[in-house]
Design an enzyme around this catalytic site. Structure first.
Site, PDB file in Angstrom:
ATOM      1  N   HIS A 150       0.842  -1.195   0.000  1.00 38.81           N
ATOM      2  CA  HIS A 150       0.000   0.000   0.000  1.00 38.81           C
ATOM      3  C   HIS A 150       0.877   1.244   0.000  1.00 38.81           C
ATOM      4  O   HIS A 150       1.890   1.316   0.706  1.00 38.81           O
ATOM      5  CB  HIS A 150      -0.903   0.025   1.237  1.00 38.81           C
ATOM      6  CG  HIS A 150      -2.020  -0.968   1.191  1.00 38.81           C
ATOM      7  ND1 HIS A 150      -3.126  -0.796   0.386  1.00 38.81           N
ATOM      8  CD2 HIS A 150      -2.203  -2.138   1.850  1.00 38.81           C
ATOM      9  CE1 HIS A 150      -3.949  -1.819   0.557  1.00 38.81           C
ATOM     10  NE2 HIS A 150      -3.416  -2.648   1.427  1.00 38.81           N
ATOM     11  N   ALA A 197       9.409 -21.679   9.835  1.00 38.61           N
ATOM     12  CA  ALA A 197       7.998 -21.412  10.108  1.00 38.61           C
ATOM     13  C   ALA A 197       7.829 -20.106  10.885  1.00 38.61           C
ATOM     14  O   ALA A 197       8.603 -19.791  11.783  1.00 38.61           O
ATOM     15  CB  ALA A 197       7.393 -22.572  10.900  1.00 38.61           C
ATOM     16  N   ARG A 220      21.978 -20.004   9.217  1.00 48.34           N
ATOM     17  CA  ARG A 220      23.073 -20.850   8.750  1.00 48.34           C
ATOM     18  C   ARG A 220      22.954 -21.025   7.245  1.00 48.34           C
ATOM     19  O   ARG A 220      21.940 -20.668   6.652  1.00 48.34           O
ATOM     20  CB  ARG A 220      23.107 -22.206   9.450  1.00 48.34           C
ATOM     21  CG  ARG A 220      21.959 -23.145   9.073  1.00 48.34           C
ATOM     22  CD  ARG A 220      22.117 -24.462   9.830  1.00 48.34           C
ATOM     23  NE  ARG A 220      21.068 -25.416   9.549  1.00 48.34           N
ATOM     24  CZ  ARG A 220      21.121 -26.318   8.564  1.00 48.34           C
ATOM     25  NH1 ARG A 220      22.177 -26.372   7.759  1.00 48.34           N
ATOM     26  NH2 ARG A 220      20.120 -27.170   8.360  1.00 48.34           N
TER      27      ARG A 220
END
Length: 224
Positions: A150, A197, A220
């Protein structure tokens, strides 16, 4: 009447059972293919292209269907949505799977996905600014990938009235994006990277990097 030796009779029963099992398995495959093709028939009339051996479950939602193309062996689960309205375009390669309630929205833009990719349940891909995804990409459930932002320059206008700024997003080959991630517009994720996640990806990710966090940072590098 001369009866064959017991060992020969057992071998004959095993061979007969094996042949019967092979025929049954072949019949099941034929019936499954026929049912799948019947379920796909309405979509063949609506899509720009639908490849061979599709698996489209009931209640898949399609908008702007003539600009939606699915490759061979596509698997699209129920309530997934493919939208190519306002001149948008969605192109999915071969052997890809879209999970239940996944949404691919390319209004005014494009979403291009390579071969052997999966977009799992409840993912949202917004291709207004253009999303390009390579081959063998895994996108876990509830992930959001956008390709615009936006505009917020003016404080005199509501944000909704300032429009969107396109920012193309590119995801390389063999990338794994974990569940509940957010990939912001303008990001490039290099090939073979892993996104942990819950990550929020704001910046480019190098090839072979493992990143995690909000904002995502390299933790890593994948090595041989």
């Amino acid at each position: 009447m001369i009866r064959p030796p017991r060992g020969d009779r057992a071998a004959h029963r095993v061979a007969s059972h094996g042949a019967s099992g092979s025929v049954s398995a072949m019949l099941r495959r034929v019936v499954t293919s026929i049912v799948a093709e019947l379920l796909a028939l309405p979509y063949r009339a609506r899509l720009g292209h639908l490849g061979r051996r599709p698996r489209l479950f009931p209640f898949v939602r399609v908008s702007g269907g003539r600009r939606v193309r699915l490759g061979d062996d596509a698997r699209v689960q129920s309530f997934a949505a493919l939208s190519a309205v306002a001149g948008g375009r969605v192109t999915i390669g071969a052997s890809c799977e879209l999970g239940a309630s996944a949404q691919l929205e390319a209004a005014g833009g494009q979403i291009t996905m390579g071969d052997r990719c999966s977009v799992n349940q409840f993912c949202v891909l917004n291709g207004f600014g253009g999303i390009t995804i390579g081959n063998d990409v895994r996108i876990a459930a509830h992930t959001v990938i956008v390709s615009s932002t936006h505009r917020i320059d003016s404080i005199a206008l509501p944000i909704r009235a300032q429009g969107n700024e396109p920012r193309p997003t590119v995801i390389g080959d063999d990338v794994w994006i974990g569940a509940h991630c957010v990939v912001l517009g303008g990001v490039r994720i290099g090939a073979h990277a892993v996104i942990g996640a819950g990550s929020v990806v704001r910046h480019d990710v190098p090839e072979y990097a493992v990143v995690a966090g909000a904002p995502a940072r390299v933790i890593r590098m994948r090595t041989a």
